[in-house]
Structure formats: structure tokens, C-alpha cells
Design an enzyme around this catalytic site. Structure first.
Site, mmCIF file in Angstrom:
data_model
loop_
_atom_site.group_PDB
_atom_site.id
_atom_site.type_symbol
_atom_site.label_atom_id
_atom_site.label_comp_id
_atom_site.label_asym_id
_atom_site.label_seq_id
_atom_site.Cartn_x
_atom_site.Cartn_y
_atom_site.Cartn_z
ATOM 1 N N HIS A 6 -1.695 -4.442 -0.586
ATOM 2 C CA HIS A 6 -0.503 -4.640 -1.413
ATOM 3 C C HIS A 6 -0.741 -5.834 -2.337
ATOM 4 C CE1 HIS A 6 2.685 -2.436 1.241
ATOM 5 N NE2 HIS A 6 1.558 -1.757 1.155
ATOM 6 N N GLU A 32 0.991 -8.449 -3.004
ATOM 7 C CA GLU A 32 1.282 -9.755 -2.407
ATOM 8 C C GLU A 32 0.135 -10.237 -1.528
ATOM 9 O OE1 GLU A 32 3.260 -7.015 -2.481
ATOM 10 O OE2 GLU A 32 5.314 -7.543 -1.944
ATOM 11 N N CYS A 51 7.853 -5.803 1.377
ATOM 12 C CA CYS A 51 7.983 -5.017 2.598
ATOM 13 C C CYS A 51 7.807 -5.957 3.795
ATOM 14 C CB CYS A 51 6.932 -3.905 2.624
ATOM 15 S SG CYS A 51 5.239 -4.500 2.852
ATOM 16 N N CYS A 99 4.309 -7.685 3.920
ATOM 17 C CA CYS A 99 4.149 -8.733 2.908
ATOM 18 C C CYS A 99 5.071 -9.913 3.178
ATOM 19 C CB CYS A 99 4.377 -8.151 1.518
ATOM 20 S SG CYS A 99 3.082 -6.966 1.060
#
Length: 150
Positions: free
Chosen positions: A52, A54, A82, A85
Site C-alpha cells: 500500500h 502508506e 486501512c 496502514c
């Protein structure tokens, strides 16, 4: 330079993800007013569920600062983090999270399971939502409308 300025950089990263058929989410880490890391989702390219924006940005920032504690840093992300993250943001000790679009299905702020504001945890951080929300939502809609129609 304010929150909108840094979010625009994150949006450019999200556009890079879109060009690569990734969910268009971008992240930027800022330390002392300077961008030190930026990233976009690379889940499909890396065949890695943890790729992801992040997470990638946090890893880059940690290498640049030569340490995992990012307590003088802020993260700007086009979409609400999410759970994975949010956990990484919390563990990296980032001092502030600025996000664009709410993520009703997977986000951990607007869903009520706000990991980042859990009073039982030892790290506290500032959260700002809705910065450049319209542009962030538009990118997500563009990505998912192609998936539904195609």
C-alpha cells in the site's frame, strides 16, 4: 506550504497508480516542511498485499531518516488508511495523518474502529480528513467504474 499543497503531491502519486492499473491511492511523508518520501499503491505490480502507498512511503522515509521512529513527520494520503496502514502509521509514531477520501468499507477512522485515536494506546497523533476529498474520490470512482464496466 499547507495541507492542500502536500495532498496535491499525494494525488499525483495516486494518478501514477491509476496509470499502472493499481487502486489510485498516493501517500507523501513530510518532515520539517519537506517531502522526504512519496509512494503509490503497488499491490498488483509487486504481487504483495502489503504494498500500500502508506507502507511503501513509511519504509522509504525510515531509510532516509535512518530509523523507524517518524515522530517529527506527517503523512498525507489520498484515502483514509486501512487497518494495516493505520497500524503502521501508529507504530512509526507519525505525528499527523491528513487524508482525502473517506473509505467506508476499509477505513479505520470513519468506520468507528478508529485505531489512530484509540485512547488505550501510548501514541497520540493528529488526524485531519477531507483535504482535497473531491479529487481523491474522483480518482477512486474512475478506477472502480472501469472495473465494473469492463
Amino acid at each position: 506550504m499547507g495541507e492542500e499543497h502536500f495532498m496535491k503531491i499525494a494525488i499525483e502519486e495516486a494518478k501514477n497508480a491509476l496509470l499502472n492499473n493499481e487502486v489510485p491511492i498516493g501517500a507523501v511523508i513530510v518532515c520539517d516542511g519537506n517531502v522526504i518520501a512519496k509512494a503509490h499503491n503497488e499491490v498488483e505490480a509487486e504481487k504483495d498485499v502489503t504494498a500500500h502507498a502508506e507502507i511503501i512511503a513509511i519504509k522509504k522515509a525510515s531509510r532516509i531518516l535512518d530509523g523507524w521512529r517518524l515522530n517529527n513527520c506527517e503523512i498525507y494520503v489520498t484515502c483514509e488508511p486501512c487497518a494495516m496502514c493505520a497500524g503502521a502509521i501508529m507504530n512509526a509514531r507519525l505525528r499527523k495523518v491528513v487524508y482525502g477520501a473517506k473509505q467506508i468499507k476499509f477505513g479505520t477512522i470513519s468506520t468507528g474502529s478508529n485505531v489512530l485515536n484509540n485512547k488505550n494506546l501510548n501514541h497520540k497523533l493528529e488526524i485531519v480528513g477531507g483535504v482535497c476529498q473531491k479529487e481523491s474520490i474522483e480518482l477512486l470512482k474512475r478506477f472502480f467504474s472501469v472495473r465494473r464496466d469492463g
